[in-house]
Scaffold this active site. Sequence first.
Site, short mmCIF file in Angstrom:
data_model
loop_
_atom_site.label_atom_id
_atom_site.label_comp_id
_atom_site.label_asym_id
_atom_site.label_seq_id
_atom_site.Cartn_x
_atom_site.Cartn_y
_atom_site.Cartn_z
N HIS A 92 -15.65 23.47 -32.81
CA HIS A 92 -16.34 22.73 -33.88
C HIS A 92 -15.63 22.95 -35.22
O HIS A 92 -15.45 22.02 -35.99
CB HIS A 92 -17.81 23.17 -33.99
CG HIS A 92 -18.61 22.88 -32.75
ND1 HIS A 92 -18.51 21.70 -32.07
CD2 HIS A 92 -19.51 23.64 -32.07
CE1 HIS A 92 -19.33 21.74 -31.02
NE2 HIS A 92 -19.94 22.89 -30.99
N ASP A 115 -16.00 13.81 -29.45
CA ASP A 115 -16.39 14.68 -28.34
C ASP A 115 -15.23 15.55 -27.86
O ASP A 115 -14.07 15.16 -27.99
CB ASP A 115 -16.91 13.79 -27.19
CG ASP A 115 -17.74 14.58 -26.18
OD1 ASP A 115 -18.14 15.72 -26.49
OD2 ASP A 115 -17.97 14.05 -25.08
N LEU A 140 -14.39 3.14 -48.87
CA LEU A 140 -14.95 3.37 -47.53
C LEU A 140 -16.36 3.97 -47.58
O LEU A 140 -16.63 4.86 -48.39
CB LEU A 140 -14.03 4.35 -46.78
CG LEU A 140 -14.51 4.85 -45.42
CD1 LEU A 140 -14.34 3.77 -44.35
CD2 LEU A 140 -13.77 6.11 -45.00
C1 IPE Z 1 -22.42 13.09 -28.08
O1 IPE Z 1 -21.69 14.10 -27.47
C2 IPE Z 1 -22.98 13.56 -29.39
C3 IPE Z 1 -22.01 13.79 -30.45
C4 IPE Z 1 -20.73 13.60 -30.37
C5 IPE Z 1 -22.56 14.26 -31.71
P1 IPE Z 1 -22.34 15.08 -26.40
O2 IPE Z 1 -21.28 16.01 -25.97
O3 IPE Z 1 -23.58 15.67 -26.92
O4 IPE Z 1 -22.72 14.06 -25.21
P2 IPE Z 1 -23.07 14.34 -23.70
O5 IPE Z 1 -24.23 15.28 -23.70
O6 IPE Z 1 -21.89 14.96 -23.06
O7 IPE Z 1 -23.40 13.01 -23.14
C1 IPE Z 2 -18.62 17.29 -29.73
O1 IPE Z 2 -18.03 18.24 -28.94
C2 IPE Z 2 -19.37 17.87 -30.89
C3 IPE Z 2 -20.83 17.71 -30.83
C4 IPE Z 2 -21.49 17.15 -29.86
C5 IPE Z 2 -21.58 18.23 -31.95
P1 IPE Z 2 -18.81 19.00 -27.79
O2 IPE Z 2 -19.42 20.23 -28.36
O3 IPE Z 2 -19.75 18.09 -27.10
O4 IPE Z 2 -17.64 19.41 -26.81
P2 IPE Z 2 -17.63 19.35 -25.23
O5 IPE Z 2 -18.01 17.96 -24.85
O6 IPE Z 2 -18.64 20.34 -24.76
O7 IPE Z 2 -16.25 19.70 -24.85
MG MG Z 3 -19.58 16.85 -25.54
#
Ligand code: IPE
Ligand code: IPE
Ligand code: MG
Length: 252
Positions: A38, A21, A132
């Site tokens: 990303h 995240d 792995l």
């Molecule tokens: C969880 O992260 C999903 C992934 C890492 C793929 P999100 O960024 O979507 O989660 P929330 O919405 O903040 O809980």
């Molecule tokens: C995690 O990073 C990637 C996915 C959920 C696909 P985020 O895109 O959720 O990044 P933040 O949480 O908005 O910073």
């Molecule tokens: Mg996120």
Amino acid sequence: MELKDQILANKLPQHVAIIMDGNGRWAQNQGKKRVFGHKNGVQSVRDTVEAAAEIGIKVLTLYTFSTENWSRPKSEVSTLMSLLVSSLRKELKVLTKNNIRLHTIGNVGKLPEKARKELIETIEKTSGNTGLILNLALNYGAREELIRAAQSISKKIVNNELLPEEIDEKVIESHLYTFNLPDVDFLIRTSGELRLSNFLLWQIAYAEMYFTEVLWPDFRKDDFYKAIINFQMRERRFGKTSEQIENINEKA
Ligand code: IPE
Ligand code: IPE
Ligand code: MG
């Protein structure tokens, strides 16, 4: 001494799961668009996968796209899907070189055709690898997984293949996406958020958890090793007392 050398080979978690995240915030902190985060997160995936393979982790599950992530802006969703396709293509060599087998959990059938095809191909091409298991959670949601399990168990009962009294942990487990994988021992979440976001609710019942402020695109091998070292300092009691655990260790 390097962090990696502090890791005890006989106390490794078998199955590590990561909620990757913070990509969006990482990009926005630099005045860039979310998708830039990303794109940069791919290097962190590469580093983490290599680190896990190097120390001998059996299964690494990465939360890559949740059932809730479809609600993001269309352009972000399509960038994530294209990144998946291009990364699978690019990383095949790395997977092969490191003896890594690709696996997925989640409702993968609902992903765009291109992504599905690339996944099937990469799974096929790495199926003979014995190191792995890299398990990508794609269109994964723990509630969807449990609903699916309840539906297939019910069908078996209706068809007289199973009695309600026969439902136990093993039966439930065998109907989850993770049926052929060991339990999750260790869950890591980056970016400082303290929640599970619908990830592996059943499987992490007894997992150790680790939260770090590091945003996913900044996550490197040493961050992974640091987490593993932290895991190794913990005592997993599974309901027993500390004394009982010490006795077991002494006998071993
Ligand atoms: C969880 O992260 C999903 C992934 C890492 C793929 P999100 O960024 O979507 O989660 P929330 O919405 O903040 O809980
Ligand atoms: C995690 O990073 C990637 C996915 C959920 C696909 P985020 O895109 O959720 O990044 P933040 O949480 O908005 O910073
Ligand atoms: Mg996120």
